[in-house]
Design a protein around this motif. Sequence first.
Motif, mmCIF file in Angstrom:
data_model
loop_
_atom_site.group_PDB
_atom_site.id
_atom_site.type_symbol
_atom_site.label_atom_id
_atom_site.label_comp_id
_atom_site.label_asym_id
_atom_site.label_seq_id
_atom_site.Cartn_x
_atom_site.Cartn_y
_atom_site.Cartn_z
ATOM 1 N N THR A 200 -4.324 -10.428 8.614
ATOM 2 C CA THR A 200 -4.181 -9.056 8.112
ATOM 3 C C THR A 200 -5.172 -8.100 8.755
ATOM 4 O O THR A 200 -4.981 -6.878 8.708
ATOM 5 N N GLY A 206 -1.489 0.821 6.763
ATOM 6 C CA GLY A 206 -0.580 0.712 5.632
ATOM 7 C C GLY A 206 0.313 -0.512 5.643
ATOM 8 O O GLY A 206 1.065 -0.740 4.682
ATOM 9 N N GLU A 207 0.249 -1.348 6.693
ATOM 10 C CA GLU A 207 1.198 -2.462 6.811
ATOM 11 C C GLU A 207 1.082 -3.462 5.670
ATOM 12 O O GLU A 207 2.101 -3.964 5.179
ATOM 13 N N PHE A 208 -0.131 -3.767 5.280
ATOM 14 C CA PHE A 208 -0.326 -4.764 4.231
ATOM 15 C C PHE A 208 -0.655 -4.125 2.887
ATOM 16 O O PHE A 208 -1.196 -4.778 1.986
ATOM 17 N N GLY A 209 -0.314 -2.848 2.783
ATOM 18 C CA GLY A 209 -0.362 -2.140 1.501
ATOM 19 C C GLY A 209 -1.665 -2.303 0.760
ATOM 20 O O GLY A 209 -2.751 -2.149 1.328
ATOM 21 N N PRO A 210 -1.575 -2.652 -0.530
ATOM 22 C CA PRO A 210 -2.788 -2.735 -1.357
ATOM 23 C C PRO A 210 -3.527 -4.067 -1.234
ATOM 24 O O PRO A 210 -4.433 -4.333 -2.017
ATOM 25 N N HIS A 308 2.312 -12.273 7.623
ATOM 26 C CA HIS A 308 3.548 -12.010 6.871
ATOM 27 C C HIS A 308 4.215 -13.311 6.422
ATOM 28 O O HIS A 308 4.798 -13.372 5.329
ATOM 29 N N LEU A 330 -3.718 -8.822 -4.815
ATOM 30 C CA LEU A 330 -2.823 -7.694 -5.073
ATOM 31 C C LEU A 330 -3.139 -7.043 -6.417
ATOM 32 O O LEU A 330 -2.287 -6.413 -7.022
#
Length: 334
Positions: A200, A206-210, A308, A330
Amino acid sequence: MKAGRANALVDVAGLRVGHAERVGAGYRTGTTVVLAPPGGMVAGVDVRGAAPGTRETELLDPRNLVERVHAITLTGGSAYGLSAACGVMERLADAGIGFPVEGGVVPIVPSAVIYDLGRGGRFRAVPDAGLGAAAYDAASPAEARSGSVGAGAGAVAGGLAGGVGTASAVLPSGVTVAALAVVNAAGSVLDPGRALLSGTRYGLPGEFGPLREPSAEESDAWRPAAVTSFNTTIGVVATDLTLTKAQCGKLAGVAHDGLARAIRPAHTMVDGDTVFGLATCGEPAPDPGGLQDLLAAGADVFSRAVAHAMLAATGREGAPAYLDVFPSALGGVA
């Protein structure tokens, strides 16, 4: 640099991806197929693991005859699973696709395997030609699934459920590079001393969000079960540029850099780590600077594809999913 439309291998125009798996009745395995556009694709390969299971990789040596391949087969089943490529060959031959010879065509389908024997309960429950044909039939230019699908159905990585992952990047020049990884590693996919997925770190904004580093409590509590004695991470990295076989081999080589950034240790004596480099040749050949940019991005997309795969994998007994073990990554409750 930004991700492609699907953030997947199919963002390289002309490529199609298909998955087929068998889970239950002693099976937990599958096959993934990458199909070339009409006219085939240029390919190279780089094998870094010490226990590979491969087919037709010698054809990809720049000194050898064949210039285009028609599909790549990635499959479970260890060496037994190489028979899945026969089903892909049959489908291609029936469609008249292959290297022309007197009397017909011979489809060129280089292949690589992971070790997942016995993970469904039965040691010889492995992919066969029928499963290869099913993956071929499922191939689509929109296929962007990740997780416990296709060749990743029985994958394990460092005690966690592994699987298939994919990612792409569109360079400022408009060139696309993308990867698909089947993550089944002896090594750990976690940062040393932490439980953040190493891949990651190379994500696009923003690819792996929060996603965040899991809590210390969860990290300290993680004790992976003993990993099987044989493993292997395999995959492809592809571009729409026009490359030579030698340049495709170099692209495959730098993808191994991305593999080693996301998995530690990589390329061990019990891994058969193998990556294919592919060029669909829809865009002109790059100048030296453009090739350098492509290679740098190729390493990063492979790292992202590994991450991913881990985030999308489905947990099971003996191989929990990453987010099951580290829910705080998360924002979940420890």
